[in-house]
Design a protein around this motif. Structure first.
Motif, PDB file in Angstrom:
ATOM      1  N   CYS A 125     -47.548 -26.077  -9.683  1.00 45.24           N
ATOM      2  CA  CYS A 125     -46.326 -25.514  -9.074  1.00 45.24           C
ATOM      3  C   CYS A 125     -46.580 -25.049  -7.640  1.00 45.24           C
ATOM      4  N   ASN A 126     -47.777 -24.532  -7.369  1.00 42.69           N
ATOM      5  CA  ASN A 126     -48.092 -24.136  -5.991  1.00 42.69           C
ATOM      6  C   ASN A 126     -48.022 -25.345  -5.051  1.00 42.69           C
ATOM      7  N   MET A 127     -48.467 -26.504  -5.547  1.00 43.88           N
ATOM      8  CA  MET A 127     -48.406 -27.715  -4.727  1.00 43.88           C
ATOM      9  C   MET A 127     -46.949 -28.128  -4.471  1.00 43.88           C
ATOM     10  N   LEU A 128     -46.098 -27.911  -5.459  1.00 41.26           N
ATOM     11  CA  LEU A 128     -44.673 -28.210  -5.247  1.00 41.26           C
ATOM     12  C   LEU A 128     -44.101 -27.292  -4.167  1.00 41.26           C
ATOM     13  N   CYS A 129     -44.501 -26.036  -4.203  1.00 41.98           N
ATOM     14  CA  CYS A 129     -43.996 -25.072  -3.212  1.00 41.98           C
ATOM     15  C   CYS A 129     -44.520 -25.430  -1.814  1.00 41.98           C
ATOM     16  N   TYR A 130     -45.768 -25.826  -1.762  1.00 44.97           N
ATOM     17  CA  TYR A 130     -46.371 -26.196  -0.479  1.00 44.97           C
ATOM     18  C   TYR A 130     -45.638 -27.393   0.146  1.00 44.97           C
ATOM     19  N   THR A 131     -45.377 -28.417  -0.665  1.00 41.45           N
ATOM     20  CA  THR A 131     -44.695 -29.603  -0.125  1.00 41.45           C
ATOM     21  C   THR A 131     -43.238 -29.299   0.208  1.00 41.45           C
ATOM     22  N   LEU A 132     -42.622 -28.388  -0.537  1.00 44.92           N
ATOM     23  CA  LEU A 132     -41.254 -27.962  -0.186  1.00 44.92           C
ATOM     24  C   LEU A 132     -41.245 -27.343   1.211  1.00 44.92           C
ATOM     25  N   CYS A 133     -42.186 -26.444   1.473  1.00 47.35           N
ATOM     26  CA  CYS A 133     -42.257 -25.798   2.795  1.00 47.35           C
ATOM     27  C   CYS A 133     -42.526 -26.843   3.878  1.00 47.35           C
TER      28      CYS A 133
ATOM     29  N   ARG B 274     -22.638 -15.805   2.651  1.00 44.60           N
ATOM     30  CA  ARG B 274     -22.242 -17.017   1.932  1.00 44.60           C
ATOM     31  C   ARG B 274     -23.362 -17.418   0.984  1.00 44.60           C
ATOM     32  N   SER B 275     -23.028 -18.305   0.068  1.00 44.78           N
ATOM     33  CA  SER B 275     -24.033 -18.731  -0.899  1.00 44.78           C
ATOM     34  C   SER B 275     -24.968 -19.763  -0.275  1.00 44.78           C
ATOM     35  N   VAL B 276     -26.252 -19.596  -0.510  1.00 46.42           N
ATOM     36  CA  VAL B 276     -27.241 -20.573  -0.031  1.00 46.42           C
ATOM     37  C   VAL B 276     -28.185 -20.887  -1.177  1.00 46.42           C
ATOM     38  N   SER B 277     -28.711 -22.105  -1.182  1.00 51.27           N
ATOM     39  CA  SER B 277     -29.649 -22.493  -2.237  1.00 51.27           C
ATOM     40  C   SER B 277     -31.044 -21.935  -1.924  1.00 51.27           C
ATOM     41  N   TYR B 278     -31.876 -21.889  -2.962  1.00 51.30           N
ATOM     42  CA  TYR B 278     -33.252 -21.450  -2.746  1.00 51.30           C
ATOM     43  C   TYR B 278     -33.959 -22.392  -1.764  1.00 51.30           C
ATOM     44  N   LYS B 279     -33.625 -23.674  -1.866  1.00 55.61           N
ATOM     45  CA  LYS B 279     -34.246 -24.635  -0.955  1.00 55.61           C
ATOM     46  C   LYS B 279     -33.875 -24.314   0.494  1.00 55.61           C
ATOM     47  N   HIS B 280     -32.604 -23.970   0.707  1.00 52.93           N
ATOM     48  CA  HIS B 280     -32.163 -23.679   2.071  1.00 52.93           C
ATOM     49  C   HIS B 280     -32.780 -22.375   2.587  1.00 52.93           C
TER      50      HIS B 280
ATOM     51  N   ARG C 179     -45.274 -32.078 -17.026  1.00 48.30           N
ATOM     52  CA  ARG C 179     -44.908 -32.233 -15.612  1.00 48.30           C
ATOM     53  C   ARG C 179     -43.406 -32.465 -15.467  1.00 48.30           C
ATOM     54  N   LYS C 180     -42.858 -33.287 -16.375  1.00 44.04           N
ATOM     55  CA  LYS C 180     -41.422 -33.575 -16.289  1.00 44.04           C
ATOM     56  C   LYS C 180     -40.570 -32.327 -16.553  1.00 44.04           C
ATOM     57  N   LYS C 181     -41.020 -31.496 -17.480  1.00 46.21           N
ATOM     58  CA  LYS C 181     -40.272 -30.247 -17.751  1.00 46.21           C
ATOM     59  C   LYS C 181     -40.318 -29.319 -16.533  1.00 46.21           C
ATOM     60  N   ILE C 182     -41.481 -29.261 -15.902  1.00 42.54           N
ATOM     61  CA  ILE C 182     -41.600 -28.413 -14.708  1.00 42.54           C
ATOM     62  C   ILE C 182     -40.738 -28.958 -13.567  1.00 42.54           C
ATOM     63  N   ILE C 183     -40.788 -30.267 -13.357  1.00 39.70           N
ATOM     64  CA  ILE C 183     -40.005 -30.872 -12.282  1.00 39.70           C
ATOM     65  C   ILE C 183     -38.513 -30.612 -12.482  1.00 39.70           C
ATOM     66  N   LYS C 184     -38.066 -30.728 -13.720  1.00 44.96           N
ATOM     67  CA  LYS C 184     -36.649 -30.479 -14.024  1.00 44.96           C
ATOM     68  C   LYS C 184     -36.278 -29.026 -13.681  1.00 44.96           C
ATOM     69  N   ALA C 185     -37.125 -28.088 -14.135  1.00 43.62           N
ATOM     70  CA  ALA C 185     -36.864 -26.671 -13.858  1.00 43.62           C
ATOM     71  C   ALA C 185     -36.950 -26.387 -12.359  1.00 43.62           C
ATOM     72  N   TRP C 186     -37.879 -27.050 -11.692  1.00 40.71           N
ATOM     73  CA  TRP C 186     -38.076 -26.845 -10.242  1.00 40.71           C
ATOM     74  C   TRP C 186     -36.835 -27.296  -9.469  1.00 40.71           C
ATOM     75  N   ASP C 187     -36.350 -28.493  -9.782  1.00 38.89           N
ATOM     76  CA  ASP C 187     -35.163 -29.004  -9.089  1.00 38.89           C
ATOM     77  C   ASP C 187     -33.946 -28.110  -9.343  1.00 38.89           C
ATOM     78  N   GLU C 188     -33.823 -27.645 -10.579  1.00 44.37           N
ATOM     79  CA  GLU C 188     -32.695 -26.746 -10.903  1.00 44.37           C
ATOM     80  C   GLU C 188     -32.827 -25.436 -10.136  1.00 44.37           C
ATOM     81  N   ARG C 189     -34.051 -24.970 -10.037  1.00 42.90           N
ATOM     82  CA  ARG C 189     -34.297 -23.700  -9.323  1.00 42.90           C
ATOM     83  C   ARG C 189     -33.940 -23.835  -7.834  1.00 42.90           C
ATOM     84  N   LEU C 190     -34.349 -24.942  -7.229  1.00 45.77           N
ATOM     85  CA  LEU C 190     -34.084 -25.120  -5.792  1.00 45.77           C
ATOM     86  C   LEU C 190     -32.593 -25.282  -5.509  1.00 45.77           C
ATOM     87  N   ALA C 191     -31.863 -25.844  -6.470  1.00 44.92           N
ATOM     88  CA  ALA C 191     -30.421 -26.054  -6.264  1.00 44.92           C
ATOM     89  C   ALA C 191     -29.613 -24.787  -6.552  1.00 44.92           C
TER      90      ALA C 191
END
Length: 334
Positions: free
Chosen positions: A201-209, A302-308, A280-292
């Motif tokens: 998950c840390n790697m997902l956060c790193y690539t998101l940044c 105003r409302s902003v996504s976690y990704k934004h 991995r697939k369960k984490i990816i699903k939760a990650w995408d939902e979290r970012l949205a």
């Protein structure tokens, strides 16, 4: 709407008109039915399996501003294909460099990254402390460590405090998470389920940044807390410190305590523990939902996504280095 695509299986990818053609290949070299991905739907690609591709494909991805992130067998991030910068600014590059080479400016920014991280860590611990998980000892120690952040004069000193904060924080994971034990933080390879999830998950956060930095005029190789080095995007490491408690750790607590991920989602080998594809697939699903997921931003009204939120952090950093507005790290307010 563009989205991230995650390639778990080895395969061959090529351009087919304005789509990407991905042909999965099994371990015996047999090809499966190809899948076609419209180029306009792709935000970025994550490759967890071997990818066979040619330069024509990367030229196409580069023109479409699509980044590709690669992970090895142990789920470690190994590198990225990043398209050519399209938001160039010499003025910001000079200002960013100036804030790195002047020790006072550098340490000031580095302190703010740790200040934000410590605040969000304590926020997590207080949340669980109010729900019959006694994390008071860790809260008290991290508050004491956080008081020393502004007294540091060198980044090495600051990194030491950051390391102690993280070590204390991880001690609380065994109190927060049910049915699993973490023990010490281990990375290469992870020794148990929680360590495997943190690394992934840390790697997902790193690539998101990294992706969000790419869409600003910041240079991802000039950082302030982590030492810039060759072939690494160290500014992503700086920014991810702030967001890991909010995006990564909360998601791990939720997935394990709600039993969405169980012991069967891990592959145990001698002295190592890795996520299976199901995990991995369960984490990816939760990650995408979290970012949205969106929250009401207190300043923007105003409302902003976690990704934004991550991109907004980049904009705040730009304003700081241009000396337009002092940088204040993101601190969860809910």
């Amino acid at each position: 709407m563009k989205k991230s695509y995650y390639l778990f299986n080895p395969g061959r990818m090529s351009r087919k008109d304005n789509t990407l053609k991905f042909t999965p290949i099994d371990e015996n070299g047999n090809e499966s039915t190809p899948k076609y991905i419209p180029i306009e739907s792709i935000d970025n690609l994550y490759c967890f399996g071997t990818l066979d591709a040619n330069s024509a494909l990367y030229n196409f991805l580069g023109k479409e501003s699509i980044s590709v992130h690669f992970f090895d067998y142990y789920e470690h991030y190994t590198g990225s294909f990043m398209p050519k910068d399209y938001l160039l600014s010499g003025k910001i590059l000079i200002a960013q460099t100036d804030h790195y080479i002047k020790p006072i400016k550098r340490i000031s920014l580095a302190q703010k990254f740790i200040e934000g991280a410590a605040f969000n860590i304590i926020k997590n611990l207080r949340y669980y402390n109010n729900r019959d998980k006694d994390t008071s000892v860790q809260i008290e120690k991290i508050e004491w460590l956080a008081q020393q952040i502004n007294q540091t004069t060198k980044t090495e000193e600051l990194m030491g405090i950051e390391g102690n904060i993280r070590m204390t924080y991880y001690e609380a994971f065994d109190l927060i998470i049910n049915d699993f034990e973490m023990g010490n933080r281990t990375k290469q390879p992870p020794s148990n389920e929680i360590n495997a999830m943190i690394s992934f998950c840390n790697m997902l956060c790193y690539t998101l940044c990294l992706d969000q930095i790419y869409h600003t005029q910041l240079n991802p190789t000039i950082s302030y807390l982590h030492k810039p080095g060759e072939r690494r995007y160290s500014l992503s490491l700086d920014l991810s410190e702030i967001f890991k408690p909010v995006l990564v750790d909360r998601m791990i607590f939720s997935l394990l305590n709600k039993k969405i991920i169980g012991k069967n989602d891990f592959d145990h080998k001698l002295n190592s523990c890795l996520l299976k594809e199901s995990g991995r697939k369960k984490i990816i699903k939760a990650w995408d939902e979290r970012l949205a997921e969106t929250i009401k931003h207190r300043s923007l009204k105003r409302s902003v996504s976690y990704k934004h939120l991550v991109k907004l952090e980049c904009y705040k950093l730009v304003k700081h280095i241009l000396e337009m507005e002092e940088y204040k790290p993101f601190k969860a307010w809910w």
